[in-house]
Design an enzyme around this catalytic site. Sequence first.
Site, mmCIF file in Angstrom:
data_model
loop_
_atom_site.group_PDB
_atom_site.id
_atom_site.type_symbol
_atom_site.label_atom_id
_atom_site.label_comp_id
_atom_site.label_asym_id
_atom_site.label_seq_id
_atom_site.Cartn_x
_atom_site.Cartn_y
_atom_site.Cartn_z
ATOM 1 N N HIS A 251 21.000 12.698 -40.543
ATOM 2 C CA HIS A 251 21.074 14.185 -40.721
ATOM 3 C C HIS A 251 21.518 14.753 -39.454
ATOM 4 O O HIS A 251 21.466 15.959 -39.348
ATOM 5 C CB HIS A 251 19.698 14.809 -41.225
ATOM 6 C CG HIS A 251 19.507 14.077 -42.560
ATOM 7 N ND1 HIS A 251 18.640 12.842 -42.826
ATOM 8 C CD2 HIS A 251 19.595 14.548 -43.963
ATOM 9 C CE1 HIS A 251 18.604 12.773 -44.088
ATOM 10 N NE2 HIS A 251 19.190 13.651 -44.813
ATOM 11 N N CYS B 233 19.587 6.734 -43.966
ATOM 12 C CA CYS B 233 19.916 7.381 -45.226
ATOM 13 C C CYS B 233 21.344 7.287 -45.644
ATOM 14 O O CYS B 233 22.033 6.552 -44.678
ATOM 15 C CB CYS B 233 19.562 8.744 -45.184
ATOM 16 S SG CYS B 233 19.366 9.554 -46.945
#
Length: 773
Positions: free
Chosen positions: A711, A743
């Site tokens: 992120h 992720c």
Amino acid sequence: MSSSSLKSTILGFPRMGSDRQLKKLVEGFWAGKITESELAEGSKKLRAEHWELQRSYGLTEVPTGDFSYYDHVLDAAYAVGVVPERYQALDKQSGLQAYFAMARGLQNKSIGIDVPSLEMKKWFDTNYHFMVPEIADDQQFSLHTSKAVDEYKEAKALGYNARPVVLGPVTLLTLSKPAKGSSSKPLDHLSKLIPVYVELLGQLAAAGAEWVQVDEPILALDLDAAVYKPAFEQVYGEFAKVEGLKHLLTSYFDRLGDNLVWAAALPVHGFHLDLVRGGSDADAALELIPTDKVISVGLINGRNIWKANLDKQLAVLNKVVSARSSAAPVWVSSSCSLLHSPHSLKPEAGHLDQETLGWLSFAEEKIEEVAILAAAAVDSSKVEEQLKSNAAKVLSRQQSERITRPAVQQRLAALDKSFYSRQAPFAERQQVQRASLKLPLFPTTTIGSFPQTAEVRKARAQFRKGALSANEYKEFLDAETRKCIEWQDQAGLDVLVHGEFERTDMVEFFGENLEGFVFTKKGWVQSYGSRCVKPPVIFGDVSRPTPMTVDVARFAQSCSPNKPVKGMLTGPVTILQWSFVRDDQPRSQTAGQIALAIRDEVVDLEAAGIKVIQVDEPAIREGLPLRKADYEAYLKWSVDVFRLATTGVKNETQIHSHFCYSDFNEIFTAIKGLDADVITIENSKSDLKLLGALEVHGYAAEIGPGLYDIHSPRVPSVEEMAARFAALQKYVPAENLWANPDCGLKTRGWAEVKEALVNLVTVARDARSKQQA
């Protein structure tokens, strides 16, 4: 009740704007396309539009301070000077640069800046993410920004009756974590923080504020009264000394339960009750809250998109009004902030059919529902037509033949226990899978998605507009998939993915291919920062009419003759959690229907020759109820539906799942119960807290704790990831440990992805060499 004593308001409004204007402003600032002053001016205009919208529907008061460039918890921490040491040099140069570095990290090698972001977690049981403040042992607090006061003055100058909103100090510290190396608990610092809040409240009072909304949503959690009762008493005892300002103590997302007994005695001027998700509080609240205190009644659901049954909610409101004295103030409000709702239904006209439109209510429509309820409590004849229209639309949904599909319900009801177990235990499956897949020690993989470039988004838009034919679009996607797989192979990854270029979103894609869903045109909600998602709407029984991913998976595997390519699916709990879900049957039943659809897809993928199938469940922790008394039932059915989705395959087929951005300790036993062969799990952003869960609970299957945070745009070095990987090897046997990011890579750019993954592969290869030496 007189109209003067019944206020209509909401707790907060979506920040992004009707066309995601804030997203464009913030990302433009990050890209250097607009200046800080242009960002500020654009944001000011957006706030004014939102206040005017609220007034136009007749709300008597608007909230201020609910706006944020990135996250309201980060705003609250930054406002009181909680700036960890690694950002302080930046803060002296530019407050906004430091703020965004705390949110996203910052890496500029040319000037020697490389700082990771703060940890990110889910905001209670929502799909909104907040940044976790860090409190050091020597933490000092001070008023660091004037945001709360400035935005109140801004609204006041425009002529709005405004109420500032602040995140309460007890919640702020409870959601924080100790800074690395600190031994104190964040709540230990409460006495030092209170004077700073008192100073802020004094400034709001001096600016003319009559009320301030103090959000303390931790009151909806199981709290140790021995700790939290004196903490709240200390805080609100000091707040009560601020002259000229009234405090609305606000909680939401669940019942207050036992906390209400002592919270009702706090020296505040009013209480907000979420009577949508905490309706069981109503009778006790009417008994315990003194009659001279305001009761703000949260009756319009801020968490879902179904039109409220106004007759039903009006009965609740009238009960509250009749239980109070004629002079006792009652407010009508949303259950929580409307942050979790899309902006407006207006763009959906012509996109959704009229029947479905009549069932829905977004933030703008919820404002109107609040105003209608408030007016009806005073004189229902003045809104008689609106109440009749609402009742007709609520009845339309209840009676629609589109909702129920008997074959779907019968299939779910007929299942027996054999549908919830694999053919053999994990230890046996592992040996078969190792022989079949022939993976090296410390296999490397990614979580699924690769960058959604401007070219990918452009091609998708052209296809939807008809500028690209179906064949042309497929050729484009096939080319992107092939390039992605070839690059992964060359980089040395061991288990590949196709990149998910055909998907806008990991839930929306599946909803588009399942019966029982509808999709909005602009139903965006904020997930984190500038990231918005467009949740599908589950209106009826769910089934899979045709295979959804098989052709793409088969093509992807043909591009990689020597390495497995994962089939990529989203799990039933995550599809449920990241959709707006029907409220006319238990969520567990809807999840079971989704699980059967995913099970059919898993079986078809296996039949197509796909040997590794990933069924992601990043939202399984998010769905955990806020109260521990409700845990067992939820964890039982959430584990069951995952197993239902994944147990229809042979022992040779390796089932993966993925989890992220949660406190895993509370659900680790459930994660083990999923019986997946491999799990990949967020780890890097949360300071390796996963290691604690592994130490306490153990894990016998294979696991890939994330080695870097996706992120943030920063690229971690080999040394940084190697240190994490070495720490993991102390808790996970080498033969069970995978190397992967935290992720999916959808939001990142190709340049940073390539550099980071090459570093990750280097870490795994070096670890193999050391292990084999």
